[in-house]
Design an enzyme around this catalytic site. Structure first.
Site, PDB file in Angstrom:
ATOM      1  N   GLY A   1      66.188  16.697   9.501  1.00 26.65           N
ATOM      2  CA  GLY A   1      67.224  17.697   9.310  1.00 26.65           C
ATOM      3  C   GLY A   1      67.258  18.785  10.369  1.00 26.65           C
ATOM      4  O   GLY A   1      68.330  19.175  10.836  1.00 26.65           O
ATOM      5  N   ASN A   2      66.074  19.286  10.787  1.00 22.18           N
ATOM      6  CA  ASN A   2      66.080  20.450  11.685  1.00 22.18           C
ATOM      7  C   ASN A   2      66.536  20.112  13.108  1.00 22.18           C
ATOM      8  O   ASN A   2      66.781  20.999  13.906  1.00 22.18           O
ATOM      9  CB  ASN A   2      64.707  21.139  11.703  1.00 22.18           C
ATOM     10  CG  ASN A   2      63.664  20.286  12.353  1.00 22.18           C
ATOM     11  OD1 ASN A   2      63.651  19.069  12.158  1.00 22.18           O
ATOM     12  ND2 ASN A   2      62.803  20.902  13.133  1.00 22.18           N
TER      13      ASN A   2
ATOM     14  N   LYS B   1      67.244  11.881  -4.774  1.00 23.15           N
ATOM     15  CA  LYS B   1      67.490  12.279  -3.381  1.00 23.15           C
ATOM     16  C   LYS B   1      68.211  13.619  -3.324  1.00 23.15           C
ATOM     17  O   LYS B   1      69.382  13.732  -3.729  1.00 23.15           O
ATOM     18  CB  LYS B   1      68.331  11.180  -2.712  1.00 23.15           C
ATOM     19  CG  LYS B   1      68.761  11.500  -1.304  1.00 23.15           C
ATOM     20  CD  LYS B   1      67.638  11.305  -0.326  1.00 23.15           C
ATOM     21  CE  LYS B   1      67.911  11.946   1.002  1.00 23.15           C
ATOM     22  NZ  LYS B   1      66.699  12.237   1.743  1.00 23.15           N
TER      23      LYS B   1
ATOM     24  N   LYS C   1      66.716   8.248   4.780  1.00 20.20           N
ATOM     25  CA  LYS C   1      66.803   7.803   6.181  1.00 20.20           C
ATOM     26  C   LYS C   1      65.439   7.345   6.728  1.00 20.20           C
ATOM     27  O   LYS C   1      65.388   6.551   7.663  1.00 20.20           O
ATOM     28  CB  LYS C   1      67.428   8.869   7.081  1.00 20.20           C
ATOM     29  CG  LYS C   1      66.590  10.102   7.275  1.00 20.20           C
ATOM     30  CD  LYS C   1      66.009  10.222   8.651  1.00 20.20           C
ATOM     31  CE  LYS C   1      65.117  11.416   8.805  1.00 20.20           C
ATOM     32  NZ  LYS C   1      64.577  12.151   7.694  1.00 20.20           N
TER      33      LYS C   1
ATOM     34  N   LYS D   1      58.071   9.741   4.542  1.00 14.26           N
ATOM     35  CA  LYS D   1      57.759   9.479   5.961  1.00 14.26           C
ATOM     36  C   LYS D   1      56.451   8.693   6.062  1.00 14.26           C
ATOM     37  O   LYS D   1      56.342   7.734   6.817  1.00 14.26           O
ATOM     38  CB  LYS D   1      57.654  10.796   6.749  1.00 14.26           C
ATOM     39  CG  LYS D   1      58.984  11.532   6.758  1.00 14.26           C
ATOM     40  CD  LYS D   1      58.895  12.888   7.399  1.00 14.26           C
ATOM     41  CE  LYS D   1      59.992  13.804   6.924  1.00 14.26           C
ATOM     42  NZ  LYS D   1      61.322  13.245   6.796  1.00 14.26           N
TER      43      LYS D   1
END
Ligand SMILES: Nc1ncnc2c1ncn2[C@@H]1O[C@H](COP(=O)(O)OP(=O)(O)O)[C@@H](O)[C@H]1O
Ligand SMILES: NC(=O)OP(=O)(O)O
Length: 311
Positions: free
Chosen positions: A11-12, A128, A210, A272
């Site tokens: 996101g960042n 989510k 993702k 992740k």
């Protein structure tokens, strides 16, 4: 050595506090600068990205669409729209950066459908987080008004949650591979991909994680290196405590032990960690890295971030 790399953007790399198109384009221009290092190394690069904040905002904008002439779009179409907009911004930023650095490479963005199982238990248990963060009171007020579910997101506030089934297959992965083999940088599986169910290929209301979609892509294009960029330089154990310890090079078994001991938060670092473990179980000779955008500046010069390798 030239590698085939799947690079998943967190996101960042796209969004700070300002969700305007202009601010996101600016953030992606900075992101593109950091990527040049990977491209200059002669690596074959395919990029994926998140869309949680963007697809949640777009869904909220659908509430203004209340007539037959201006109908609200369903979630799968909103995912497709965010793949398009973020893909456009990123492709545009990369092309500009490649021109500025004199690298002659093309970039292609692909609208990507990802097959999920319609019986995936995730459809009955939304997890989510998407869209803006609300306070607990605001979230409870929203839940009282509609059937939408909000959950607390890793200590950062309350967010709307939607179903997030696991990716089974990526439509068009052979095309992505052909482009990579021809040294064309691709942007694909954005926002986890548009969730569809087989055999009808009908879109479903969900947002795929993702990190998992990027892992599936890495598996299908037989990537050598799977990089996940996020908001921290390294994965840590005892994260956020006085005993926090950054992980540098670590084996699959060691990372699994830390995972089982509960060091990684669900909905943030856990997916992740699970994605890199799955990648390395399928490709033991591969390598995975979880790190920040800023650390990419040193990629190729020294080991950066948390590097995960087979035992
Ligand atoms: N064990 C951990 N080690 C490092 N960061 C962690 C850990 N657990 C949670 N985090 C937090 O999770 C964030 C990554 O999750 P998130 O922001 O949801 O991902 P994304 O970068 O894909 O948008 C990190 O930036 C960090 O703030
Ligand atoms: N689709 C998805 O996982 O997006 P984020 O990474 O932005 O949450």
């Amino acid at each position: 050595m030239s590698n085939k790399i799947v690079l998943a953007l967190g996101g960042n790399a796209i969004l700070s506090d300002d969700a305007s198109a202009e601010a996101q384009q600016k953030a992606l221009q900075t992101t593109a600068k950091y990527m040049v290092n990977l491209i200059e190394g002669g690596h074959k690069l395919t990029i994926s990205h998140g869309n949680g904040p963007q697809v949640g905002n777009l869904l909220l904008q659908q509430q203004a669409a209340d007539s037959e002439k201006n109908p609200a779009m369903p979630l799968d179409s909103c995912v497709a729209m965010t793949q398009g907009s973020i893909g456009y911004w990123l492709e545009n930023a990369l092309v500009r950066e490649l021109k500025a650095t004199g690298i002659e490479k093309e970039v292609a963005t692909l609208v990507t459908e990802v097959v999920v199982d319609q019986n995936d238990p995730a459809f009955k248990n939304p997890t989510k987080p998407i869209g803006p963060f609300l306070t607990e009171d605001q979230a409870k007020e929203e839940m009282a008004k509609s059937e939408v579910t909000f959950k607390e997101d890793a200590g950062r506030g309350w967010r709307k949650v939607v179903a997030s089934p696991k990716p089974i297959d990526i439509i068009g992965h052979k095309t992505i591979n052909t482009l990579l083999d021809n040294d064309i940088i691709t942007i694909s599986a954005g926002g986890g991909g548009i969730p569809v169910v087989a055999p009808s290929m009908t879109g479903v209301e969900a947002v795929i994680d993702k990190d998992f979609a990027s892992e599936k892509l890495a598996e299908l294009v037989e990537a050598d290196l799977f990089i996940i960029l996020t908001g921290v330089d390294n994965v840590a154990i005892n994260y956020g405590t006085a005993d926090e310890q950054k992980l540098e090079t670590i084996t699959v078994s060691e990372l699994k032990e830390y995972k089982e001991a509960g060091h990684f938060a669900a909905g943030s670092m856990l997916p992740k960690v699970e994605a890199v473990l799955t990648f390395l179980e399928n490709k033991p000779k591969g390598k995975a890295i979880i790190t920040s955008l800023e650390c990419l500046a040193d990629f190729g010069k020294k080991e950066v971030g948390t590097v995960i390798v087979a035992d």
